[in-house]
Design a protein around this motif. Structure first.
Motif, PDB file in Angstrom:
ATOM      1  N   ASP A 231       0.820  -1.209   0.000  1.00 27.75           N
ATOM      2  CA  ASP A 231       0.000   0.000   0.000  1.00 27.75           C
ATOM      3  C   ASP A 231       0.854   1.260   0.000  1.00 27.75           C
ATOM      4  OD1 ASP A 231       0.758  -0.749   2.692  1.00 27.75           O
ATOM      5  OD2 ASP A 231      -0.504   0.908   3.377  1.00 27.75           O
ATOM      6  N   GLN A 232       2.184   1.086   0.116  1.00 26.63           N
ATOM      7  CA  GLN A 232       3.094   2.230   0.142  1.00 26.63           C
ATOM      8  C   GLN A 232       4.277   1.927  -0.778  1.00 26.63           C
ATOM      9  OE1 GLN A 232       3.991   3.395   4.174  1.00 26.63           O
ATOM     10  NE2 GLN A 232       1.866   3.125   4.810  1.00 26.63           N
ATOM     11  N   LEU A 233       4.859   2.965  -1.355  1.00 27.83           N
ATOM     12  CA  LEU A 233       5.919   2.734  -2.340  1.00 27.83           C
ATOM     13  C   LEU A 233       7.165   2.120  -1.711  1.00 27.83           C
ATOM     14  CD1 LEU A 233       5.711   5.584  -4.953  1.00 27.83           C
ATOM     15  CD2 LEU A 233       4.224   3.632  -4.531  1.00 27.83           C
ATOM     16  N   GLY A 234       7.350   2.270  -0.407  1.00 24.35           N
ATOM     17  CA  GLY A 234       8.452   1.597   0.271  1.00 24.35           C
ATOM     18  C   GLY A 234       8.329   0.082   0.235  1.00 24.35           C
ATOM     19  N   ASP A 235       7.167  -0.412  -0.135  1.00 26.77           N
ATOM     20  CA  ASP A 235       6.982  -1.851  -0.312  1.00 26.77           C
ATOM     21  C   ASP A 235       7.587  -2.349  -1.628  1.00 26.77           C
ATOM     22  OD1 ASP A 235       5.581  -2.159   2.098  1.00 26.77           O
ATOM     23  OD2 ASP A 235       3.703  -1.531   1.145  1.00 26.77           O
ATOM     24  N   PHE A 236       8.088  -1.413  -2.438  1.00 30.32           N
ATOM     25  CA  PHE A 236       8.657  -1.779  -3.736  1.00 30.32           C
ATOM     26  C   PHE A 236      10.136  -1.402  -3.824  1.00 30.32           C
ATOM     27  CE2 PHE A 236       4.138  -0.913  -4.007  1.00 30.32           C
ATOM     28  CZ  PHE A 236       3.687  -2.146  -4.457  1.00 30.32           C
TER      29      PHE A 236
END
Lengths: 293, 293
Positions: A231-236
Motif C-alpha cells: 500500500d506504500q511505495l516503500g513496499d517496492f
C-alpha cells in the motif's frame, strides 16, 4: 395481547412494528482526521472492489509467469539508481515467489484503527505494539487477498511477507517472540503459516530498520520474485523514500518510465488513504497556483 | 557586494544562502474532513501510481478486445437483477467503446476541491455549478488517463463520457450550454473533443437524473461497450445504489460472483477517498463487534 395482535396485523401489511425491529446499534464516534478515510477504506464497496481488482490483476499476472518464466525479477538490483534502475536476475533454478506487505495490504487493522479513533488518535507507537501483540483475532483480510494467496500457493508460488511490524519488542510481554503474534494474525485471517526469517521478514533493530530493501535482497537471493504487493511505495523500493523528496518529486519519480512500467505489471498497489509517507505533506506542496480557482 | 561575495563562496561550498532560496510558499490551510484524503489522492505517489495501475489494466484489457471481440458487453441488460445479472449482447457490427466517468476518474477537480476546503466546505451545489461553469483550466488529468484514452482512440475504440455534471444549469450564466464547460475541461486536460448527446452524456433533469443506467443504455444500443471506468459503483450499475443498502450489504453485493468477476476485468475502479455514496455512513454500520479490540 393487544400489542401482539396489532403487531401481527402490521407484519401482514409488511410493516415492521417498532418492538420487532433490531435494537439500535450503539454509535461509534471517531472524529480524527482519519474518519472519512475509514468510511472509504473499511466501509465502501468502492475501496473493497478496488482491492479485489488489484488482487485479480496480481493473480493473473503471477499465474502467467508460471508458464512464462521471466528473465528478470521485480526486485531492484543492489546498485539500482533512479537514473539506472536494473533488476535482479531470476536465474533458472530459483523457485517463484510473490512478496506481500501485511498491514492494509493482506490485512485490515480494523480493530486497532477503531480503538485509536475512538480514543482520538491516529497512531501511537506503544498502542501499536500492544495491537500487534494482542490483535490477531481483531483483524480482517483485505478483500480478495485470501483468494489471491491461495491461488498462488496452489500454483506452487511461494508467498513471502515483508512487514514493518516488529520482529521483537521490549514494550510488550511478547518480547523476542513478538513476531509470532503477527504470524497468528495472518493465520487467523486465512493466509496460513508464517515463520520469521523463513517466509516472513518483520522489522529488526537499527536506525534504518524500516527500510525493506535488505529484506527484499534476502528473499531475492533465494527466489525469483515475480510480483510484489503493498500500500506504500516503500513496499517496492526505498528509492521512493529518499529524504527530501517533495510530494511532486515523489509522484514524478514513481512515474519515470522504468517504474511506471511496473504498476499493475509486477508491482501491485492496494488503496490506503489512512496513513503513509504522504500523510504529513504540506498542502502548499500539493496544490499548484496554476490550478488555483 | 559583501553579501554577494559571501553568497558566491557559499554556493562554491554547495550551500544555498538564504537570499538565494526560493521564497517560502504561502501556506494552504484545509481543515475539513477531506484534508487527509486530499493529501492521499492529490499528493501521494501511492494514489497516483494506483491510478496508473488501473489505467494500464484497462488499456491492456480493451486493446485485447480489438482482436478478441467479446459476445457480451459489460453493460448490464435492462432486465438485469442482482439475482440474475445478464449483460447486453455485442452483436457483430457495433463499434467498440469504453465508457468513462469524468470527475475523479478522467479528471481531478483539484481547483474546486481546494477552494471548497479553504472555505471550510466539502461540497456545495451552487459552488459546484460555478466550478463546472468556470473551472476548465483549473483541473488536472488523473495520472495515466490521457495515455489510456489516446491508446484506445489509436486502436479505433470510441471513448464515451457519462458524468453527473449537469448538461444545463439555471444557476449559472452557461445555461443550456453548460455542458460545453465540461467539454472544455476535458479538452484542456488532454482528452479531445466531446459533444453532449454524441460522445458525452451529462446529467439531465428529473428525480432520477443521477441514475446513469439510462445513459448507459443509449450508448450500449449503439456500441459494443467493452469496458467502463469510474470511482463509484454507480458508474457501473444503479443496482449498487439501491435504497436502504447498508455499507456491508453494498460491499457484499459488489462481491457477488457475477459482479466480482468484473473488477479489473471489464469494470475498472479509480481511487477516490474524498466523496462518494459511502461518505455519510455510520461507523457502527462499518465496525463489527467481532473485531472490537
Amino acid at each position: 395481547m393487544r400489542g401482539l395482535l396489532l403487531g401481527a396485523a402490521a407484519l401482514t401489511l409488511g410493516i415492521t412494528p417498532a418492538w420487532a425491529q433490531a435494537p439500535a446499534k450503539k454509535p461509534v464516534v471517531i472524529e480524527t482526521e482519519q474518519a472519512l478515510g475509514i468510511r472509504y477504506l473499511y466501509g465502501s464497496a468502492e475501496a473493497a472492489s478496488l482491492s479485489r481488482q488489484t488482487y485479480r490483476a496480481l493473480t493473473a499476472y503471477a499465474l502467467d509467469k508460471v508458464n512464462h518464466r521471466p528473465t528478470d525479477a521485480v526486485v531492484l538490483a543492489p546498485n539500482a539508481t533512479v537514473e539506472a534502475p536494473g533488476f535482479d536476475g531470476c536465474g533458472r533454478k530459483k523457485d517463484l515467489a510473490v512478496i506481500f506487505d501485511a498491514d492494509e495490504t493482506l490485512i485490515w487493522n480494523i480493530g486497532g484503527t477503531r480503538w485509536l479513533g475512538e480514543h482520538g488518535m491516529t497512531f501511537d507507537a506503544k498502542v501499536w505494539s500492544w495491537w500487534e501483540a494482542t490483535g490477531a483475532q481483531k483483524i480482517l483480510p483485505v478483500p480478495g487477498a485470501v483468494e489471491a494467496v491461495n491461488a498462488l500457493k496452489n500454483a506452487g508460488i511461494a508467498v513471502i511477507v515483508i512487514s514493518n511490524r516488529d520482529a521483537a519488542s521490549t514494550d510488550v510481554p511478547t518480547g523476542a517472540d513478538h513476531w509470532k503474534a503477527t504470524a497468528a494474525a495472518l493465520k487467523a485471517a486465512g493466509f496460513g503459516d508464517f515463520t520469521q526469517g523463513e517466509n516472513m521478514f518483520l522489522r529488526g533493530t537499527g536506525p534504518d530498520r524500516s527500510n525493506k530493501d535488505d529484506r527484499r535482497r534476502i528473499v531475492s537471493e533465494q527466489y525469483c520474485v515475480i510480483a510484489m504487493a503493498g500500500d506504500q511505495l516503500g513496499d517496492f523500493s526505498q528509492l521512493f523514500n529518499a529524504e527530501g523528496l517533495s510530494p511532486k518529486d515523489r509522484q514524478a519519480r514513481a512515474a519515470l518510465p522504468a517504474f511506471d512500467a511496473l504498476w499493475g505489471n509486477g508491482w501491485f498497489l492496494l488503496p490506503n488513504p489512512l496513513y503513509g509517507p504522504w500523510d504529513k505533506a504540506k498542502l502548499e506542496d500539493i496544490f499548484d497556483d496554476a490550478q488555483k480557482w
